[in-house]
Design an enzyme around this catalytic site. Structure first.
Site: not given
Ligand code: BGC
Length: 379
Positions: A128, A203, A340
């Protein structure tokens, strides 16, 4: 017509097209630890649906929608103040995620023969967009608008060359628009002055019973995907696509999330945390396709996700630890899910792989991505 008269006429016309229903307000949300002011925006449509946004992380921080009896609840996770969003309890709640959402293997990639190193913030991998200046942690500039019966906010942010290790100065906008059909549209765009990689998403964690309800396992999910992208034990895509047929990942027929989730508990994902290959049929680039539909049978609230992207990560909140959020509510293990829309994970390390997605943005080109979260009710 004289210029002043023309101005009066266009002002009057402007007021006419601005329906009473579409409204946006702006207020101070507080300051970050570093002293940067954060703005909060609230969009309202003619049905009384409300969407709240924060300029920190260009984030979706509240969505008030009615159930089948008209009872309104806020269905997304978040915090009451900026400090909450800056705390460890914030697991990317509602943020714009990037510059590359999802994982990049071994926190590095090579582009045009040059290797770029990123922060390893998820074991050996990058997740991310990085550690301190990923897009969820920076303050964007938000400009509210009301026009043609819709209201919205256009956020912009320029990520400097090299920020979090990514090449190129990247100019981005994320525009949230709420219409009277209870559809929240998110339009992303970006340009870069050097070749780079990009994957933006939102998210938001949803629980249609109201954020803070104990489980997401009672929600029924439909995913328009015949295939998914398998991962290794560090959750990095292997580069294959595999059929969902005969696995707990088959949501082509609406199925309760909890029905088969325990079959996945012993995997490294601890449950649902997979990228699905959206069946796009003959849809061309930029055409919107229904990717997912989430239904809460108890409240009747529904959420349909429509996008022009090739993939959707369905994350079932396995890593949530029971921290407190808005109004002191507890956000526990598997109490919400994220849907997402994005390109396939780890695309920077799979450039040129047949059937995989392209994530390279070159100077002169524009990255575009649209996603609609459409809310409704079922009897
Ligand atoms: C991921 C997860 C991760 C989470 C964190 C998601 O987009 O797929 O693996 O732990 O984000 O907030």
């Amino acid at each position: 017509m004289r210029r002043s008269a023309m101005l009066l006429v266009s002002l009057a016309l402007g007021l006419c097209v601005q329906t009473a229903s579409a409204k946006v307000t702006e207020s101070d949300f507080g300051k970050t630890k570093a002293g940067v002011e954060v703005k909060k925006f609230e969009l309202t449509n003619k049905n009384g649906m409300k969407v709240r946004l924060s300029s920190r992380g260009a984030a979706l921080i509240g969505v008030d929608v009615p159930d089948r009896d008209g009872k309104v609840a806020d269905v997304v996770f978040g915090f009451d103040d900026v400090a909450g969003y800056e705390s460890d309890a914030n697991d990317y709640f509602g943020c714009t995620t990037g510059r590359y959402a999802n994982r990049i293997a071994k926190a590095k990639f090579t582009l045009d023969g040059k290797e770029y190193k990123l922060a390893a913030n998820n074991g050996v991998n990058h997740l991310h967009g990085g550690k301190t200046e990923s897009l969820d942690k920076v303050v964007w500039t938000g400009v509210p608008f009301e026009k043609d019966g819709v209201s919205g906010v256009k956020f912009s942010y320029t990520s400097p060359d090299g920020q979090e290790g990514y090449p190129g100065k990247q100019d981005m906008t994320v525009t949230f628009t709420l219409n009277d059909k209870n559809e929240l549209k998110i339009d992303y765009s970006a340009k870069s002055d050097k070749p780079t990689v990009i994957n933006l998403t939102n998210h938001a964690y949803f629980n249609l019973g109201g954020a803070g309800s104990p489980t997401i396992n009672d929600h029924v999910l439909k995913l328009n995907a015949d295939n998914y992208t398998p991962v290794d034990d560090t959750l990095i895509t292997t580069g294959e696509k595999a059929p969902v047929e005969g696995t707990p990942l088959d949501f082509r027929t609406p199925t309760a999330i909890g029905k088969r989730v325990d079959e996945l508990t012993k995997t490294s994902a601890l449950g649902y945390d997979h990228n699905f290959v959206i069946n796009r049929g003959d849809a061309g680039e930029g055409e919107l396709v229904e990717a997912a539909k989430l239904v809460d049978p108890k409240s009747g609230r529904t959420l349909t996700v429509i996008t022009d992207q090739p993939g959707i990560q369905f994350y079932g909140g396995n890593f949530l630890k029971g921290n407190k959020g808005k109004g002191g509510k507890t956000y526990g293990h598997r109490s919400a899910c994220c849907l997402e829309t994005q390109v396939f994970p780890d695309s920077p390390n799979k450039q040129g792989l047949e059937g995989w997605t392209d994530c390279v943005l070159r100077p002169g080109d524009e990255y575009k991505h649209s996603c609609i979260y459409a809310f409704g009710v079922e009897k």
